[in-house]
Design a protein around this motif. Structure first.
Motif, PDB file in Angstrom:
ATOM      1  N   ALA A  24      37.480 -40.897 -43.692  1.00 32.34           N
ATOM      2  CA  ALA A  24      38.204 -41.973 -43.012  1.00 32.34           C
ATOM      3  C   ALA A  24      37.603 -42.244 -41.635  1.00 32.34           C
ATOM      4  O   ALA A  24      37.485 -43.415 -41.213  1.00 32.34           O
ATOM      5  N   VAL A  25      37.182 -41.192 -40.933  1.00 34.99           N
ATOM      6  CA  VAL A  25      36.531 -41.380 -39.637  1.00 34.99           C
ATOM      7  C   VAL A  25      35.179 -42.050 -39.819  1.00 34.99           C
ATOM      8  O   VAL A  25      34.801 -42.950 -39.058  1.00 34.99           O
ATOM      9  N   ARG A  26      34.431 -41.620 -40.839  1.00 32.15           N
ATOM     10  CA  ARG A  26      33.142 -42.260 -41.120  1.00 32.15           C
ATOM     11  C   ARG A  26      33.313 -43.757 -41.341  1.00 32.15           C
ATOM     12  O   ARG A  26      32.516 -44.573 -40.846  1.00 32.15           O
ATOM     13  N   LYS A  27      34.330 -44.139 -42.098  1.00 32.37           N
ATOM     14  CA  LYS A  27      34.547 -45.559 -42.406  1.00 32.37           C
ATOM     15  C   LYS A  27      34.823 -46.367 -41.150  1.00 32.37           C
ATOM     16  O   LYS A  27      34.460 -47.549 -41.077  1.00 32.37           O
ATOM     17  N   LYS A  28      35.464 -45.759 -40.159  1.00 37.20           N
ATOM     18  CA  LYS A  28      35.712 -46.472 -38.902  1.00 37.20           C
ATOM     19  C   LYS A  28      34.404 -46.772 -38.181  1.00 37.20           C
ATOM     20  O   LYS A  28      34.236 -47.844 -37.603  1.00 37.20           O
ATOM     21  N   TRP A  29      33.498 -45.809 -38.219  1.00 39.27           N
ATOM     22  CA  TRP A  29      32.200 -46.002 -37.580  1.00 39.27           C
ATOM     23  C   TRP A  29      31.272 -46.864 -38.426  1.00 39.27           C
ATOM     24  O   TRP A  29      30.457 -47.627 -37.905  1.00 39.27           O
ATOM     25  N   ASN A 269      33.243 -39.377 -30.721  1.00 39.04           N
ATOM     26  CA  ASN A 269      32.467 -40.279 -29.858  1.00 39.04           C
ATOM     27  C   ASN A 269      30.986 -40.327 -30.222  1.00 39.04           C
ATOM     28  O   ASN A 269      30.193 -40.927 -29.494  1.00 39.04           O
ATOM     29  N   VAL A 270      30.600 -39.715 -31.320  1.00 38.32           N
ATOM     30  CA  VAL A 270      29.211 -39.743 -31.792  1.00 38.32           C
ATOM     31  C   VAL A 270      29.138 -40.619 -33.038  1.00 38.32           C
ATOM     32  O   VAL A 270      29.873 -40.396 -34.005  1.00 38.32           O
ATOM     33  N   CYS A 271      28.254 -41.597 -33.017  1.00 37.32           N
ATOM     34  CA  CYS A 271      28.228 -42.597 -34.091  1.00 37.32           C
ATOM     35  C   CYS A 271      27.777 -42.026 -35.431  1.00 37.32           C
ATOM     36  O   CYS A 271      28.382 -42.312 -36.460  1.00 37.32           O
ATOM     37  N   ASN A 272      26.729 -41.226 -35.424  1.00 41.20           N
ATOM     38  CA  ASN A 272      26.106 -40.802 -36.677  1.00 41.20           C
ATOM     39  C   ASN A 272      26.194 -39.294 -36.891  1.00 41.20           C
ATOM     40  O   ASN A 272      25.900 -38.510 -35.987  1.00 41.20           O
ATOM     41  N   ILE A 273      26.596 -38.910 -38.099  1.00 38.50           N
ATOM     42  CA  ILE A 273      26.610 -37.507 -38.512  1.00 38.50           C
ATOM     43  C   ILE A 273      25.697 -37.380 -39.727  1.00 38.50           C
ATOM     44  O   ILE A 273      25.872 -38.078 -40.727  1.00 38.50           O
ATOM     45  N   GLY A 292      32.039 -36.970 -44.382  1.00 43.01           N
ATOM     46  CA  GLY A 292      31.807 -37.446 -43.024  1.00 43.01           C
ATOM     47  C   GLY A 292      30.396 -37.877 -42.708  1.00 43.01           C
ATOM     48  O   GLY A 292      30.166 -38.535 -41.688  1.00 43.01           O
ATOM     49  N   GLY A 293      29.427 -37.507 -43.531  1.00 46.74           N
ATOM     50  CA  GLY A 293      28.049 -37.875 -43.256  1.00 46.74           C
ATOM     51  C   GLY A 293      27.765 -39.338 -43.581  1.00 46.74           C
ATOM     52  O   GLY A 293      28.294 -39.861 -44.566  1.00 46.74           O
ATOM     53  N   ASN A 294      26.940 -39.983 -42.785  1.00 46.00           N
ATOM     54  CA  ASN A 294      26.506 -41.355 -43.077  1.00 46.00           C
ATOM     55  C   ASN A 294      25.001 -41.481 -43.154  1.00 46.00           C
ATOM     56  O   ASN A 294      24.471 -42.577 -43.323  1.00 46.00           O
ATOM     57  N   ASP A 295      24.312 -40.326 -43.066  1.00 39.61           N
ATOM     58  CA  ASP A 295      22.848 -40.329 -43.079  1.00 39.61           C
ATOM     59  C   ASP A 295      22.380 -39.063 -43.774  1.00 39.61           C
ATOM     60  O   ASP A 295      23.011 -38.002 -43.626  1.00 39.61           O
TER      61      ASP A 295
END
Length: 344
Positions: A24-29, A269-273, A292-295
């Motif tokens: 859910a946090v990933r989707k916000k970013w 506060n960090v855009c990419n995990i 939570g990962g996006n990369d």
């Protein structure tokens, strides 16, 4: 997330709920449903090192017959091969050499930029290396980074962080920089307009409290400067290392996913995990995209450090694209600053 909430989060047995919260946090970013990767190469310009970290099999003592310093011609060849494979950057790191001063690194940066220009992004030197260069050159950290930036350095990797808690650092890398020094290098880089990444190597026998100290250091500095582009947690590879004799069990897949999810929620506060495949493998990396990962990192054209500690997973660009698609995301190539402007 408070520290108490973080402890409850990590100690929960409901792995799926943790993944859903991090997702859910990933989707916000990243609401666009894209997961990214990069084509780059790790170039280890020297394996001479004065530090003797217990988790490292890569280093060689000064004057060792097995030590090396790569020639410019060899580095040029590696960069050209990277470009030919569609690569956009190189991550250059090495041991802490006792004799290479700032002028050597300035000359190397300028030579690479003169030859390749904007075709390659120079992601260069860890915090311990920068501290070492400053010390043996007799100049400040500020002047070291400023001179390297002016010579062609474009961003700084987060290596050398391990666990940002001095109790742990004294046990696993007592000769390396302490927590305050690592943070100071990155703070200084951010002030000079140089973006950096942050990493965490966990599973060295530290406690969850030590890991939370690490996450808090990163969150605090990011609140101050906003200079971190990404956070990359990964698990210690123990095989064949000195430290491995004392750490009897490596971090499990569940532990990796929990730490990834905790990183995503705690570092709001960090855009990419980044989820890793180098030590846990491709399947766990893929699961990390729902924790939570996006990369998914790099195809790793070349890697010499973790592989010498027993990690031997490999991945092509198509492997990573398939991994991303099968997890339900759109794969996009990115650059070192996580800009995904390349065609699908």
């Amino acid at each position: 997330m408070t520290r108490e909430q973080a402890l409850d989060f990590f100690n929960s047995d409901d792995l799926i709920a943790l993944g859903m919260q991090a997702d859910a946090v990933r989707k916000k970013w990243h609401p666009e449903n894209v997961a990214s990767y990069i084509i780059d190469r790790n170039i280890n310009y020297t394996n001479f090192c004065t530090e003797y970290c217990t988790f490292c099999n890569f280093y060689r003592p000064m004057n060792s017959p097995e030590g090396y310093i790569l020639s410019k011609e060899t580095i040029y060849q590696k960069i050209q091969e990277t470009i030919d494979l569609g690569g956009t950057g190189v991550l250059m790191q090495g041991g802490l050499h006792s004799e290479l001063k700032i002028e050597w690194y300035e000359d190397l940066c300028r030579a690479i930029k003169d030859k390749f220009g904007d075709r390659i992004w120079l992601h260069f030197l860890s915090a311990p290396e920068i501290l070492n260069i400053a010390t043996i050159s007799g100049i400040t950290i500020y002047d070291t980074i400023a001179r390297l930036r002016d010579a062609g350095l474009q961003s700084i990797p987060g290596a050398g962080a391990e666990i940002l808690d001095d109790e742990v650092r004294h046990r696993i890398a007592r000769l390396k920089c302490n927590t305050e020094e690592w943070i100071d290098v990155h703070r200084t880089a951010h002030k000079l307009g140089v973006r950096t990444t942050a990493t965490m190597m966990f599973g060295t026998g530290e406690t969850i409290e030590h890991r939370l100290n690490h996450l808090e250091e990163i969150r605090r500095l990011q609140n101050e400067t906003g200079g971190f582009t990404a956070f990359i947690p990964w698990a210690f590879q123990r095989e064949g290392t000195s430290l491995g004799r004392f750490v009897k069990e490596e971090a499990t897949a569940v532990e990796f996913l929990k730490m990834l999810a905790l990183s995503r929620v705690y570092l709001d506060n960090v855009c990419n995990i980044q989820t890793s495949w180098v030590t846990p493998g491709l399947k766990i990396c893929q699961m990390g995209l729902r924790f939570g990962g996006n990369d998914v990192g790099s195809i790793m054209i070349e890697e010499n450090v973790v592989s010498q500690a027993g990690a031997h997973f490999q991945a092509s660009e198509e492997d990573l694209r398939r991994l991303i698609r099968d997890a339900g995301f759109v794969p996009k190539q990115r650059d070192t600053l996580y800009r995904t402007y390349y065609l699908n």
